[in-house]
Motif scaffolding. Sequence first.
Motif, mmCIF file in Angstrom:
data_model
loop_
_atom_site.group_PDB
_atom_site.id
_atom_site.type_symbol
_atom_site.label_atom_id
_atom_site.label_comp_id
_atom_site.label_asym_id
_atom_site.label_seq_id
_atom_site.Cartn_x
_atom_site.Cartn_y
_atom_site.Cartn_z
ATOM 1 N N THR A 28 25.377 -22.294 -1.977
ATOM 2 C CA THR A 28 24.253 -22.832 -1.088
ATOM 3 C C THR A 28 23.932 -24.330 -1.422
ATOM 4 N N GLU A 29 22.929 -24.843 -1.028
ATOM 5 C CA GLU A 29 22.570 -26.092 -1.507
ATOM 6 C C GLU A 29 22.023 -26.042 -2.834
ATOM 7 N N THR A 30 21.604 -25.172 -3.298
ATOM 8 C CA THR A 30 21.031 -24.945 -4.871
ATOM 9 C C THR A 30 21.858 -24.400 -5.674
ATOM 10 N N GLY A 31 22.967 -24.100 -5.347
ATOM 11 C CA GLY A 31 24.231 -23.150 -6.251
ATOM 12 C C GLY A 31 24.816 -22.127 -5.801
ATOM 13 N N TRP A 32 25.051 -21.166 -6.600
ATOM 14 C CA TRP A 32 26.001 -19.936 -6.087
ATOM 15 C C TRP A 32 24.894 -18.828 -5.890
ATOM 16 N N LEU A 33 25.186 -18.114 -4.706
ATOM 17 C CA LEU A 33 24.140 -17.119 -4.538
ATOM 18 C C LEU A 33 25.206 -15.776 -4.506
ATOM 19 N N VAL A 34 24.897 -14.675 -5.401
ATOM 20 C CA VAL A 34 25.438 -13.603 -5.336
ATOM 21 C C VAL A 34 25.193 -12.651 -4.293
ATOM 22 N N LEU A 35 26.253 -12.422 -3.387
ATOM 23 C CA LEU A 35 26.033 -11.734 -2.388
ATOM 24 C C LEU A 35 26.271 -10.037 -2.653
ATOM 25 N N SER A 36 27.326 -9.935 -3.544
ATOM 26 C CA SER A 36 27.619 -8.511 -3.732
ATOM 27 C C SER A 36 28.589 -8.475 -4.887
ATOM 28 N N GLU A 37 28.193 -7.019 -5.276
ATOM 29 C CA GLU A 37 29.269 -6.787 -6.541
ATOM 30 C C GLU A 37 29.836 -5.158 -6.570
ATOM 31 N N SER A 38 31.086 -5.333 -6.932
ATOM 32 C CA SER A 38 31.719 -3.967 -6.539
ATOM 33 C C SER A 38 32.717 -3.818 -7.821
ATOM 34 N N ALA A 39 33.694 -2.783 -7.584
ATOM 35 C CA ALA A 39 34.821 -2.574 -8.589
ATOM 36 C C ALA A 39 35.722 -2.042 -7.717
ATOM 37 N N THR A 40 37.020 -2.427 -8.044
ATOM 38 C CA THR A 40 38.111 -1.907 -7.301
ATOM 39 C C THR A 40 38.414 -0.514 -7.507
ATOM 40 N N ASP A 41 38.647 0.224 -6.262
ATOM 41 C CA ASP A 41 38.844 1.898 -6.352
ATOM 42 C C ASP A 41 40.189 2.104 -6.726
#
Length: 108
Positions: A28-41
């Motif tokens: 984004t204009e102000t940096g990185w925005l976390v959208l999702s977190e997961s783990a491989t199945d």
Amino acid sequence: MSTISTHVLDAVQGKPASGIEVRLEKQTETGWLVLSESATDSDGRCPDLCQDGSDGVYRLTFAVDDYFASHSRISIYPEISITLIVEGGHYHIPLLLSDNSYTTYRGS
């Protein structure tokens, strides 16, 4: 709208890499925005990291350090980040992983 998915294959063991934490961020204009977190199945996949993304720059970060430690292996990479430009459509970004190298590409 775009979708983003990934999977990780352990090239040394010749099988999917399960349990790797994956974070998806958007620039984004102000940096990185976390959208999702997961783990491989159990099949090494994270199929639903993003189902409705807009165009832009995204970053996938794979926390591989714990994965290698759990398999009594040492790597020079504690984490791997892949930055990509998304412009509509589906983006499947596989990671082929070994202890001291990795490869990625845009899959289908």
